[in-house]
Design an enzyme around this catalytic site. Structure first.
Site, PDB file in Angstrom:
ATOM      1  N   HIS A 182       0.844  -1.206   0.000  1.00 13.31           N
ATOM      2  CA  HIS A 182       0.000   0.000   0.000  1.00 13.31           C
ATOM      3  C   HIS A 182       0.874   1.248   0.000  1.00 13.31           C
ATOM      4  N   ASP A 200       6.428  20.264 -27.439  1.00 13.50           N
ATOM      5  CA  ASP A 200       6.491  18.959 -26.783  1.00 13.50           C
ATOM      6  C   ASP A 200       7.515  19.080 -25.659  1.00 13.50           C
ATOM      7  N   TRP A 233       7.352   0.426   3.781  1.00 13.46           N
ATOM      8  CA  TRP A 233       7.745   1.158   2.579  1.00 13.46           C
ATOM      9  C   TRP A 233       9.134   1.738   2.712  1.00 13.46           C
ATOM     10  N   SER A 241      13.161   5.746 -13.946  1.00 18.13           N
ATOM     11  CA  SER A 241      12.036   6.378 -14.629  1.00 18.13           C
ATOM     12  C   SER A 241      11.833   7.804 -14.124  1.00 18.13           C
ATOM     13  N   SER A 242      11.866   7.966 -12.802  1.00 24.35           N
ATOM     14  CA  SER A 242      11.678   9.317 -12.254  1.00 24.35           C
ATOM     15  C   SER A 242      12.802  10.237 -12.690  1.00 24.35           C
ATOM     16  N   HIS A 258      12.833  12.137   2.827  1.00 22.60           N
ATOM     17  CA  HIS A 258      12.167  13.374   3.165  1.00 22.60           C
ATOM     18  C   HIS A 258      11.938  14.261   1.940  1.00 22.60           C
ATOM     19  N   GLU A 270      11.531  13.275  -0.834  1.00 17.83           N
ATOM     20  CA  GLU A 270      10.488  12.551  -1.555  1.00 17.83           C
ATOM     21  C   GLU A 270       9.088  13.027  -1.163  1.00 17.83           C
ATOM     22  N   TYR A 276       8.192  15.899  -0.319  1.00 21.30           N
ATOM     23  CA  TYR A 276       7.943  17.167  -0.996  1.00 21.30           C
ATOM     24  C   TYR A 276       7.831  16.967  -2.494  1.00 21.30           C
ATOM     25  N   SER A 287      -2.443  26.380  -6.697  1.00 19.01           N
ATOM     26  CA  SER A 287      -2.201  27.799  -6.971  1.00 19.01           C
ATOM     27  C   SER A 287      -2.936  28.225  -8.233  1.00 19.01           C
ATOM     28  N   HIS A 345      14.856  13.880  11.126  1.00 18.42           N
ATOM     29  CA  HIS A 345      13.693  13.948  12.021  1.00 18.42           C
ATOM     30  C   HIS A 345      12.879  12.656  11.978  1.00 18.42           C
ATOM     31  N   HIS A 346      13.216  11.766  11.061  1.00 23.08           N
ATOM     32  CA  HIS A 346      12.599  10.441  11.079  1.00 23.08           C
ATOM     33  C   HIS A 346      13.360   9.492  11.999  1.00 23.08           C
ATOM     34  N   THR A 405       6.281  27.136   4.120  1.00 23.79           N
ATOM     35  CA  THR A 405       4.990  26.488   3.870  1.00 23.79           C
ATOM     36  C   THR A 405       3.851  27.377   4.356  1.00 23.79           C
ATOM     37  N   LYS A 452       3.048  29.976   1.927  1.00 21.20           N
ATOM     38  CA  LYS A 452       2.182  29.504   0.846  1.00 21.20           C
ATOM     39  C   LYS A 452       0.722  29.503   1.285  1.00 21.20           C
ATOM     40  N   ARG A 501       1.881   1.894  14.934  1.00 19.00           N
ATOM     41  CA  ARG A 501       1.543   1.593  13.554  1.00 19.00           C
ATOM     42  C   ARG A 501       2.049   0.213  13.179  1.00 19.00           C
TER      43      ARG A 501
HETATM   44  C1  HEA Z   1      -0.114   9.051  -1.185  1.00 27.00           C
HETATM   45  C2  HEA Z   1      -0.079   8.171  -0.363  1.00 27.00           C
HETATM   46  C3  HEA Z   1      -1.193   7.464   0.347  1.00 27.00           C
HETATM   47  C4  HEA Z   1      -2.555   7.481   0.154  1.00 27.00           C
HETATM   48  C5  HEA Z   1      -3.350   8.241  -0.868  1.00 27.00           C
HETATM   49  C6  HEA Z   1      -3.105   6.613   1.147  1.00 27.00           C
HETATM   50  C7  HEA Z   1      -4.469   6.354   1.280  1.00 27.00           C
HETATM   51  C8  HEA Z   1      -5.016   5.609   2.319  1.00 27.00           C
HETATM   52  N1  HEA Z   1      -4.327   4.971   3.331  1.00 27.00           N
HETATM   53 FE1  HEA Z   1      -2.330   4.866   3.501  1.00 27.00          FE
HETATM   54  N2  HEA Z   1      -0.317   4.774   3.701  1.00 27.00           N
HETATM   55  C9  HEA Z   1       0.621   5.424   2.946  1.00 27.00           C
HETATM   56  C10 HEA Z   1       0.350   6.281   1.891  1.00 27.00           C
HETATM   57  C11 HEA Z   1      -0.931   6.571   1.434  1.00 27.00           C
HETATM   58  N3  HEA Z   1      -2.092   6.071   1.906  1.00 27.00           N
HETATM   59  C12 HEA Z   1       1.943   5.100   3.371  1.00 27.00           C
HETATM   60  C13 HEA Z   1       3.249   5.622   2.778  1.00 27.00           C
HETATM   61  C14 HEA Z   1       1.793   4.222   4.456  1.00 27.00           C
HETATM   62  C15 HEA Z   1       2.891   3.598   5.303  1.00 27.00           C
HETATM   63  C16 HEA Z   1       3.140   2.198   4.906  1.00 27.00           C
HETATM   64  C17 HEA Z   1       4.147   1.599   5.809  1.00 27.00           C
HETATM   65  O1  HEA Z   1       3.993   1.690   7.033  1.00 27.00           O
HETATM   66  O2  HEA Z   1       5.121   1.041   5.285  1.00 27.00           O
HETATM   67  C18 HEA Z   1       0.373   4.052   4.653  1.00 27.00           C
HETATM   68  C19 HEA Z   1      -0.176   3.285   5.665  1.00 27.00           C
HETATM   69  C20 HEA Z   1      -1.533   3.217   5.941  1.00 27.00           C
HETATM   70  C21 HEA Z   1      -2.078   2.615   7.106  1.00 27.00           C
HETATM   71  C22 HEA Z   1      -1.291   2.056   8.280  1.00 27.00           C
HETATM   72  C23 HEA Z   1      -0.986   0.627   8.172  1.00 27.00           C
HETATM   73  C24 HEA Z   1      -0.201   0.198   9.349  1.00 27.00           C
HETATM   74  O3  HEA Z   1       0.621   0.970   9.847  1.00 27.00           O
HETATM   75  O4  HEA Z   1      -0.401  -0.922   9.801  1.00 27.00           O
HETATM   76  C25 HEA Z   1      -3.443   2.719   7.017  1.00 27.00           C
HETATM   77  C26 HEA Z   1      -4.381   2.225   8.032  1.00 27.00           C
HETATM   78  O5  HEA Z   1      -5.501   2.487   8.051  1.00 27.00           O
HETATM   79  C27 HEA Z   1      -3.726   3.391   5.780  1.00 27.00           C
HETATM   80  C28 HEA Z   1      -4.991   3.690   5.308  1.00 27.00           C
HETATM   81  C29 HEA Z   1      -5.239   4.420   4.153  1.00 27.00           C
HETATM   82  C30 HEA Z   1      -6.582   4.693   3.667  1.00 27.00           C
HETATM   83  C31 HEA Z   1      -7.862   4.236   4.307  1.00 27.00           C
HETATM   84  C32 HEA Z   1      -6.429   5.427   2.518  1.00 27.00           C
HETATM   85  C33 HEA Z   1      -7.562   5.936   1.649  1.00 27.00           C
HETATM   86  O6  HEA Z   1      -7.473   7.308   1.539  1.00 27.00           O
HETATM   87  C34 HEA Z   1      -7.570   5.263   0.335  1.00 27.00           C
HETATM   88  C35 HEA Z   1      -8.679   5.786  -0.512  1.00 27.00           C
HETATM   89  C36 HEA Z   1      -8.748   5.136  -1.854  1.00 27.00           C
HETATM   90  C37 HEA Z   1      -9.515   4.121  -2.137  1.00 27.00           C
HETATM   91  C38 HEA Z   1     -10.319   3.485  -1.097  1.00 27.00           C
HETATM   92  C39 HEA Z   1      -9.546   3.583  -3.519  1.00 27.00           C
HETATM   93  C40 HEA Z   1     -10.927   3.492  -4.049  1.00 27.00           C
HETATM   94  C41 HEA Z   1     -11.282   2.119  -4.330  1.00 27.00           C
HETATM   95  C42 HEA Z   1     -12.336   1.821  -5.084  1.00 27.00           C
HETATM   96  C43 HEA Z   1     -13.185   2.855  -5.678  1.00 27.00           C
HETATM   97  C44 HEA Z   1     -12.591   0.435  -5.297  1.00 27.00           C
HETATM   98  C45 HEA Z   1     -13.857   0.152  -5.973  1.00 27.00           C
HETATM   99  C46 HEA Z   1     -13.613  -0.676  -7.110  1.00 27.00           C
HETATM  100  C47 HEA Z   1     -13.525  -1.998  -7.130  1.00 27.00           C
HETATM  101  C48 HEA Z   1     -13.650  -2.847  -5.924  1.00 27.00           C
HETATM  102  C49 HEA Z   1     -13.233  -2.656  -8.420  1.00 27.00           C
HETATM  103  N4  HEA Z   1      -2.551   3.685   5.141  1.00 27.00           N
HETATM  104  C1  HEA Z   2       3.520  15.379   1.386  1.00 24.97           C
HETATM  105  C2  HEA Z   2       4.030  14.859   2.361  1.00 24.97           C
HETATM  106  C3  HEA Z   2       4.522  15.494   3.617  1.00 24.97           C
HETATM  107  C4  HEA Z   2       4.644  16.814   3.985  1.00 24.97           C
HETATM  108  C5  HEA Z   2       4.328  18.040   3.185  1.00 24.97           C
HETATM  109  C6  HEA Z   2       5.166  16.795   5.324  1.00 24.97           C
HETATM  110  C7  HEA Z   2       5.436  17.954   6.033  1.00 24.97           C
HETATM  111  C8  HEA Z   2       6.088  17.968   7.266  1.00 24.97           C
HETATM  112  N1  HEA Z   2       6.438  16.876   8.023  1.00 24.97           N
HETATM  113 FE1  HEA Z   2       6.051  14.960   7.549  1.00 24.97          FE
HETATM  114  N2  HEA Z   2       5.963  13.024   6.956  1.00 24.97           N
HETATM  115  C9  HEA Z   2       5.489  12.557   5.765  1.00 24.97           C
HETATM  116  C10 HEA Z   2       4.983  13.311   4.729  1.00 24.97           C
HETATM  117  C11 HEA Z   2       4.964  14.702   4.739  1.00 24.97           C
HETATM  118  N3  HEA Z   2       5.346  15.507   5.759  1.00 24.97           N
HETATM  119  C12 HEA Z   2       5.540  11.134   5.716  1.00 24.97           C
HETATM  120  C13 HEA Z   2       5.119  10.264   4.550  1.00 24.97           C
HETATM  121  C14 HEA Z   2       6.061  10.737   6.941  1.00 24.97           C
HETATM  122  C15 HEA Z   2       6.243   9.352   7.513  1.00 24.97           C
HETATM  123  C16 HEA Z   2       7.045   8.408   6.790  1.00 24.97           C
HETATM  124  C17 HEA Z   2       6.916   7.115   7.478  1.00 24.97           C
HETATM  125  O1  HEA Z   2       7.401   7.024   8.632  1.00 24.97           O
HETATM  126  O2  HEA Z   2       6.322   6.182   6.894  1.00 24.97           O
HETATM  127  C18 HEA Z   2       6.334  11.946   7.680  1.00 24.97           C
HETATM  128  C19 HEA Z   2       6.897  11.950   8.946  1.00 24.97           C
HETATM  129  C20 HEA Z   2       7.321  13.093   9.584  1.00 24.97           C
HETATM  130  C21 HEA Z   2       8.138  13.091  10.755  1.00 24.97           C
HETATM  131  C22 HEA Z   2       8.708  11.854  11.446  1.00 24.97           C
HETATM  132  C23 HEA Z   2       7.724  11.280  12.350  1.00 24.97           C
HETATM  133  C24 HEA Z   2       8.218  10.028  12.938  1.00 24.97           C
HETATM  134  O3  HEA Z   2       8.296   9.024  12.235  1.00 24.97           O
HETATM  135  O4  HEA Z   2       8.516  10.049  14.125  1.00 24.97           O
HETATM  136  C25 HEA Z   2       8.323  14.390  11.111  1.00 24.97           C
HETATM  137  C26 HEA Z   2       9.124  14.840  12.292  1.00 24.97           C
HETATM  138  O5  HEA Z   2       9.587  15.879  12.366  1.00 24.97           O
HETATM  139  C27 HEA Z   2       7.646  15.199  10.134  1.00 24.97           C
HETATM  140  C28 HEA Z   2       7.618  16.587  10.132  1.00 24.97           C
HETATM  141  C29 HEA Z   2       7.075  17.342   9.112  1.00 24.97           C
HETATM  142  C30 HEA Z   2       7.121  18.801   9.099  1.00 24.97           C
HETATM  143  C31 HEA Z   2       7.710  19.702  10.145  1.00 24.97           C
HETATM  144  C32 HEA Z   2       6.496  19.176   7.931  1.00 24.97           C
HETATM  145  C33 HEA Z   2       6.337  20.596   7.457  1.00 24.97           C
HETATM  146  O6  HEA Z   2       6.731  20.706   6.116  1.00 24.97           O
HETATM  147  C34 HEA Z   2       4.933  21.084   7.592  1.00 24.97           C
HETATM  148  C35 HEA Z   2       4.814  22.538   7.325  1.00 24.97           C
HETATM  149  C36 HEA Z   2       3.404  23.043   7.275  1.00 24.97           C
HETATM  150  C37 HEA Z   2       2.744  23.669   8.250  1.00 24.97           C
HETATM  151  C38 HEA Z   2       3.339  23.896   9.577  1.00 24.97           C
HETATM  152  C39 HEA Z   2       1.335  24.136   8.071  1.00 24.97           C
HETATM  153  C40 HEA Z   2       1.162  25.481   7.439  1.00 24.97           C
HETATM  154  C41 HEA Z   2       1.897  26.564   8.131  1.00 24.97           C
HETATM  155  C42 HEA Z   2       1.292  27.621   8.734  1.00 24.97           C
HETATM  156  C43 HEA Z   2      -0.179  27.786   8.696  1.00 24.97           C
HETATM  157  C44 HEA Z   2       2.161  28.650   9.359  1.00 24.97           C
HETATM  158  C45 HEA Z   2       2.078  28.726  10.818  1.00 24.97           C
HETATM  159  C46 HEA Z   2       2.577  27.487  11.471  1.00 24.97           C
HETATM  160  C47 HEA Z   2       3.279  27.438  12.616  1.00 24.97           C
HETATM  161  C48 HEA Z   2       3.780  28.624  13.340  1.00 24.97           C
HETATM  162  C49 HEA Z   2       3.584  26.098  13.218  1.00 24.97           C
HETATM  163  N4  HEA Z   2       7.031  14.378   9.214  1.00 24.97           N
HETATM  164 CU    CU Z   3      10.357  14.055   6.821  1.00 24.17          CU
END
Ligand code: HEA
Ligand code: HEA
Ligand code: CU
Ligand code: CUA
Lengths: 354, 216, 614
Positions: free
Chosen positions: C75, C104, C139, C169-170, C253, C255, C257, C268, C302-303, C328, C331, C450
């Site tokens: 997933h 193109d 993942w 590819s990317s 990280h 990634e 962004y 925007s 921070h991870h 951020t 923005k 988790r």
């Molecule tokens: C962009 C990234 C993204 C998106 C969009 C989502 C979407 C969703 N994620 Fe995901 N998720 C991750 C990225 C994302 N996730 C990542 C990176 C992890 C961490 C994995 C890890 O720990 O390694 C994670 C882990 C994660 C967990 C934790 C698992 C665990 O730690 O044990 C859970 C638990 O509820 C969850 C739930 C969901 C749900 C409910 C949605 C929903 O929003 C999904 C909504 C979409 C659909 C439901 C599709 C629609 C389906 C149909 C319309 C089907 C109908 C058709 C037919 C049946 C033919 N996700």
């Molecule tokens: C699109 C994806 C995305 C984005 C944009 C961010 C944005 C940020 N993330 Fe997140 N992050 C993830 C995707 C993302 N993260 C994923 C996938 C993981 C988990 C991976 C995994 O473990 O599987 C993760 C995990 C993760 C961790 C590790 C958690 C852990 O495993 O223990 C941390 C810790 O610092 C963190 C911090 C932040 C911070 C500080 C931002 C900042 O960029 C956020 C900035 C934005 C705002 C703050 C809001 C708007 C700001 C304002 C309105 C201004 C005023 C605000 C203040 C004065 C506070 N992120």
């Molecule tokens: Cu990060």
């Protein structure tokens, strides 16, 4: 920063948990894994910090959300050819909303550093009892007295005493976590990490492995039992005793014979002091019956569960190494399956190992 | 010239035969005006090299992280600094011949360029030979990629560099073939420039590798 | 409303399967990216539904532990690498050349190669389900759980090799976008006039270029450990699993962004268009893009706050993580400024963009809480983190992409999506999402880790988990409605005019869908919104009424379009053969991998030998 919130939420947590757990286990002081129901100074500090930034976040959230909703409702298009004034920006405003968040974050940063000093795993408030905790797949080994006392799943400690903990693993990464007492520290196979625990009230605190470590990561739990110093001493003294010796001819005697019989393989993985069982893959069983739970603390240690475990560990905890080894990889062992009376004998013996 | 501009130009070519247009387009592509003034291929080469920098940086970081370990220090003892220095010298010389070959074609001296390209490729091969020798010595001492962290980091790092050199040699070989068939001219030698960029980058990486493996 | 299209005598666009397989047209490739990525999104979503079904109640029995672990790994990997990143590439491919007035991409065949390799990589990853089990180590695949010693099957090998292919590819896509954006801008479209979606794509591509090599190296080392007996991550031989974490998160990280910045760009555009206003604080927005990208390379640890790296490092990385909140925030506030005093036309696209602001803010604020080190020690690896990153990824990236879908669908297909169904999609998504992901923060605080396939009753988690499951199905219903909407729309006749939303940027200055050559005439560009200037120049700030540039050569132009080519697909297949050859190296005596290398060589030569255009 002991705020009102921490205190009141803790009160609530105690109420809720004791209610549900009295019903569940009859034990009135079992504390579940709520980080906002802290029971140690470190956890309290962390919870306060949590509330601090949480409320900042709430205020920002309300501000952003309020503006968003207001603008969307207020500035809807009234006429096809309506043309709003073309603002390209406003330097004053933009500087404001750069500086204010920056200042807020500086404050948060300062509190972060301060709280790190009080709650950091490497900054214990003093020296107390050194112990070692080892993460296995998927159970916790706890070593007292320089490894002379080996136990599993339950970490005993006296109140108001710092436990200086060295964490290690000989396999994959785990993470040691007792939410109501202390944050996580990973258990690394490459180096010893440290952490500490300090509890000032007696109780049983739930903990769990927090780093994904394979098939049974979900069932790698443990308990921290904070007890009065005298209870702790009594427990420790008992752990240092040699194992119970069953009376000749008793079922427990038979159980001991089976468990120490190499062809049943138990001795290859488990240790029972003073016998030929010296394995280290599985939990030390010398005082098995003194523990309240077993197999990664997922199961209460009672007759029924133990019987189920010995009958088919794979069914109880799929993928666990004992089940894998005994029922999957070595289907020819007498273990697979043990006869009911072998199991009865084994449980009799294990239950005697107080 | 932007794509739109090119379209516009192309528009005026109605009536010309297809071949004319093709030739024109090729010629244009080589000297096409772009928004930055840099040819697409040159730009992409630079960005690709930037990316490669991180690739090697990560490998070097790995090497350096494990440098402190004991088996590592022992492994270092088995390396021959003179051989490596000789190799470094050869590679630097190859960079020089590469530069000269570009100069040659810029001056319209195609034959001279081909000779210099051949020299460059030969230097590259000599470098690989030196590396093979060095690997062989290590293997004789019983150090291979799975012996210890020294073997693992050393062979991985230098191996990936060596692979880059090998790719560079293939690249230059293709340049030579193309030049022999008349595909590279005084006014159409971007290919040599690109190959050169890559080659110099690979050499530069070696200089850094040489420093961190043999000198510090 | 004056739009500026003059059609050229259209050389009939080729049709048929073969024309799609060999196409190098950025618009077709964009559509292929989008369709494939939506398919993978649905697959990843179904996996999410499986996860939620298993966790709906304590002691769930729908999935056994090993399958559960495969499902959540797939997933996460699917959503990140096979859904969101390619969705970004899809929109980028289709829209960016149009927005900058190009014919193109700079390297059309490289573009096709990027797509085919993505498809091949995705299929390779999914084939693992049928060839001995999918990857099951999460993942981010922390070593040493991914080492042979702890992970016997081929799942991890499939994961490593497919991620390598997807990485290439990317990279191909990233290189192409950068060159296209830097080099192929219409006259007058200077860097400081790029529409923000183009900015978003540009910085994303730069992040890709600098981040991907790090995971490439991490995976190579893992591969060597698994196949050639090295010990990079094996503590037993002095290797250090922390090396994996550093290399992975140095990529990981940035990634996140990479996944969000194109969405920043999309919304925007969307907010400005439907508010009939320019972007508020354009320069600051562009600067914030650059700032976020730069800082995002300095926050990776921070991870790793709980791994026992030094407290000093903790403090430094907490500081940089806080820092990233500032641009951020800029923005967020500038978006609010954009709709402030606008003339807002509430369409589905606008709703999704507004929803994005509201929801992403929650995700960002959650991120700041996680960056607070002592708090992270408590809530790392709990559902709080899962809540955080779904709020940024789903409520951020995916909502942005939905907004883009409703916004650009008429441009891409000539047809409108149904607004009522669109709004149903929107509200189901909002409600469902809040039910799933807001509650996750709370169960995280209640101590639910988790990646657990089961949990015992009575810890205060049960109700919330049930709610999350219901929410997940609500979201799924929304997605289902979206699919229905797309399919029904495609069966309707083409009714969309060229500029249905009163757009501001160049893509609306050509027909819907655009001809193969994109533009016949080009309007001069004096600002980030040339079409707006062309339409309302007199009203907006004294921009002189633009003159059209006629590109048609009197309507009889011979247009140069790049040749179709089969080589990109063949090269991708050769790479796949190589990958499979490595995965099953020991079983096949290492004979397949060299065949793959040979194939790579041959197809590469074939590619070079074929002229790019004629
Ligand atoms: C962009 C990234 C993204 C998106 C969009 C989502 C979407 C969703 N994620 Fe995901 N998720 C991750 C990225 C994302 N996730 C990542 C990176 C992890 C961490 C994995 C890890 O720990 O390694 C994670 C882990 C994660 C967990 C934790 C698992 C665990 O730690 O044990 C859970 C638990 O509820 C969850 C739930 C969901 C749900 C409910 C949605 C929903 O929003 C999904 C909504 C979409 C659909 C439901 C599709 C629609 C389906 C149909 C319309 C089907 C109908 C058709 C037919 C049946 C033919 N996700
Ligand atoms: C699109 C994806 C995305 C984005 C944009 C961010 C944005 C940020 N993330 Fe997140 N992050 C993830 C995707 C993302 N993260 C994923 C996938 C993981 C988990 C991976 C995994 O473990 O599987 C993760 C995990 C993760 C961790 C590790 C958690 C852990 O495993 O223990 C941390 C810790 O610092 C963190 C911090 C932040 C911070 C500080 C931002 C900042 O960029 C956020 C900035 C934005 C705002 C703050 C809001 C708007 C700001 C304002 C309105 C201004 C005023 C605000 C203040 C004065 C506070 N992120
Ligand atoms: Cu990060
Ligand atoms: Cu041990 Cu998870």
């Amino acid at each position: 920063m002991h705020s009102f919130w921490v205190r009141s939420s803790r009160l609530l947590a105690v109420l809720v948990t004791s209610l549900s757990f009295i019903a569940l286990t009859g034990c009135s002081s079992y504390i579940p894994q709520n980080i906002l129901a802290p029971f140690s100074p470190a956890a309290e500090e962390t919870a306060s910090l949590f509330y601090f930034i949480f409320w900042i976040a709430v205020v920002i959230f309300i501000g952003v959300e309020g503006m968003l909703v207001f603008f969307v409702l207020r500035y809807q298009r009234r006429a096809q050819d309506e043309h709003p004034e073309q603002y390209h920006g406003n330097t004053r405003l933009e500087i404001t909303w750069t500086i204010i968040p920056a200042l807020i974050l500086v404050v948060v940063f300062a509190f972060t550093i301060r709280t790190m000093g009080q709650t950091g795993p490497t900054s214990p408030p003093g020296k107390g009892i050194p112990i070692k905790v080892i993460g296995h797949q998927w159970w916790w080994e706890i070593q007292y007295e320089d490894g002379k006392v080996l136990t599993a799943s339950e970490l005993h400690m006296p109140t108001n005493t710092v436990m200086n903990i060295v964490l290690n693993s000989d396999n994959v990464i785990h993470s040691f976590w007792v939410p109501s007492l202390m944050g996580k520290t990973d258990v690394m196979p490459s180096h010893d990490n440290q952490t500490w625990l300090l509890g000032n009230i007696t109780g049983i605190f739930s903990g769990q492995c927090a780093e994904f470590c394979g098939a049974q990561h979900a069932n790698m739990l443990f308990r921290v039992i904070v007890q009065s110093p005298s209870d702790y001493q009594a427990w420790l003294a008992n752990q240092q005793q040699p194992p119970f010796e069953p009376a000749p001819g008793s079922p427990a005697e038979r159980g001991k014979q089976i468990i120490t019989d190499p062809k049943y393989l138990c001795v290859g993985c488990h240790a029972i002091q003073g016998t030929n069982a010296v394995g280290i893959t599985g939990p030390n069983l010398t005082h098995f019956a003194s523990r309240g739970c077993f197999a990664g603390c997922r199961f209460e240690n009672n007759h029924e569960n133990l019987t189920r475990w010995l009958t088919n560990p794979e069914a109880m905890k799929p993928g666990n190494l004992m089940g894998q080894a005994l029922t999957k990889l070595k289907p020819e062992t007498p273990y697979n399956p043990l006869t009911p009376d072998e199991i009865a004998a084994l449980t009799a013996y294990l239950e005697s190992l107080k | 010239m932007s794509a739109v501009g090119k379209l516009e130009q192309a528009g005026h070519r109605v009536g010309e035969t297809l071949e004319d247009v093709v030739d024109e387009a090729h010629a244009q592509a080589e000297h096409a005006e772009t928004s930055t003034g840099l040819d697409h291929r040159k730009l992409v080469m630079w960005i690709f090299i930037a990316s490669e920098t991180i690739f090697f940086a990560a490998l070097m970081a790995t090497y350096l992280v494990y440098r402190g370990h004991t088996p590592h220090e022992e492994g270092l003892g088995h390396l021959s600094v003179p051989v490596a220095s000789f190799n470094t010298f050869i590679l630097l010389a190859s960079s020089l011949t590469m530069v000269l070959s570009l100069q040659a074609i810029e001056a319209g001296k195609r034959g001279r360029m081909i000779v210099l390209l051949i020299l460059t490729a030969l230097f590259g091969l000599a470098f690989l030979g030196g590396q093979a020798f060095e690997y062989n010595e290590l293997l004789k001492e019983g150090i291979s990629i799975d012996t210890n962290l020294f073997g693992a980091t050393f062979f991985t790092l230098t191996g990936f560099h060596g692979t880059h050199v090998a790719v560079g040699i293939l690249w230059i070989t293709m340049l030579i073939i193309r030049a022999l068939r008349g595909g590279i001219t005084e006014h159409n030698h971007l290919a040599v420039e690109l190959g050169g960029l890559y080659w110099h980058f690979v050499d530069l990486v070696w200089v850094v590798l040489f420093t961190i493996i043999y000198l510090i | 409303m004056a739009t500026n299209v003059m059609t050229l005598p259209r050389t009939a666009e080729p049709t048929g399967l073969w024309s799609w397989i060999t196409t190098v047209d950025h618009k077709r490739l964009g559509i292929m990216y989008l369709v494939t990525a939506v398919a993978f999104f649905v697959i990843g979503g179904i996996e999410a539904l499986l996860i939620r079904t298993q966790l709906a109640t304590p002691n769930g029995t729908v999935l056994n532990p090993d399958v559960y672990n495969q499902i959540f790994t797939m997933h996460g990997t699917t959503m990140v690498f096979l859904a969101v990143m390619p969705l970004n590439s899809g929109f980028g491919n289709y829209i960016v050349p149009l927005m900058i007035g190009a014919r193109d991409m700079a390297f059309p065949r490289l573009n096709a190669f990027g797509y085919w390799l993505y498809l091949v990589g995705g299929l390779l990853l999914y084939s693992s389900f049928f060839l001995g089990g999918a990857p099951n180590a999460g993942w981010f695949g922390y070593a040493p759980l991914t080492e042979r010693a702890f992970n016997l099957g081929h799942g991890i090998d499939f994961w490593v090799l497919s991620l390598q292919l997807l990485g290439i590819s990317s990279l191909a896509g990233g290189l192409n976008f950068i060159v296209t954006i830097l080099n192929m801008r219409a006259p007058g479209l200077t860097i400081n006039r790029l529409p923000l979606f183009v900015w978003g794509t540009l910085v994303t591509s730069l992040l890709i270029i600098f981040a991907i090599p790090s995971i490439t190296v991490a995976l190579i080392l893992l591969l060597f450990d698994r196949y050639f007996g090295t010990m990079f991550y094996l503590p037993a031989a002095q290797g250090d699993p922390l090396l994996w974490q550093h290399l992975f998160w140095f990529f990981g990280h940035p990634e996140v962004y990479i996944m969000i910045m194109p969405a920043f760009g999309i919304i925007s555009e969307v907010l400005a268009t439907y508010s009939r206003k320019p972007i508020f604080g354009y320069a600051a927005m562009a600067f914030a893009f650059a700032g976020i990208s730069f800082v995002s390379f300095t926050v990776w640890a921070h991870h790793m706050f709980a791994t026992g790296i030094s407290p000093v490092a903790d403090v430094v990385f907490a500081g940089t993580s806080f820092l990233v909140a500032v641009p951020t925030g800029i923005k967020i506030f500038n978006w609010l400024g954009t709709i402030w005093k606008g003339s807002i036309h509430i369409t589905t696209a606008f709703l999704f963009a507004a929803g994005f602001i509201g929801q992403f803010t929650i995700g960002g604020l959650g991120g700041v809480m996680l960056a607070t080190v002592p708090v992270d020690w408590q809530i790392t690896d709990t559902y709080f983190v899962v809540g955080h990153f779904h709020y940024t990824l789903f409520a951020g990236a995916v909502l942005g992409l939905f907004a883009g879908l409703y916004h650009w669908f008429p441009k891409m297909t000539g047809r409108f999506l149904n607004e009522r169904l669109g709004q149903a999609h929107f509200w189901l998504t909002m409600v469902g999402m809040t039910m799933v992901f807001l509650t996750m923060h709370y169960v995280g605080v209640l101590g639910m880790p988790r990646r657990i396939y089961t949990y015992a009753a009575g810890q205060g988690w049960d109700l919330w988990n049930l709610l999350e499951t219901v929410g997940a199905f609500t979201v799924a219903l929304g997605v289902f409605i979206m699919l229905i909407n797309i399919i029904t729309a495609l069966r309707k006749p083409k009714t969309a005019e060229n500029d249905p939303w009163d757009g501001q940027t160049l893509e609306w200055a050509t027909s819907s869908p655009p001809p193969a050559y994109n533009f016949a005439t080009m309007i001069p560009v004096n600002s980030p919104r040339p079409l707006w200037d062309a339409k309302y120049g007199a009203h907006s700030e004294n921009v002189e009424q633009p003159k059209k540039i006629d590109l048609s050569g009197g309507g009889k132009a011979h247009i140069h379009l790049p040749n179709p080519s089969i080589w990109p697909l063949l090269l991708s297949l050769a790479l796949a053969v190589f990958a499979v050859g490595v995965i099953f190296g020991p079983q096949t005596g290492w004979i397949v991998a060299p065949i793959g290398v040979l194939g790579i060589f041959v197809t590469f030569i074939g590619w070079l030998a074929q002229p790019a255009s004629s």
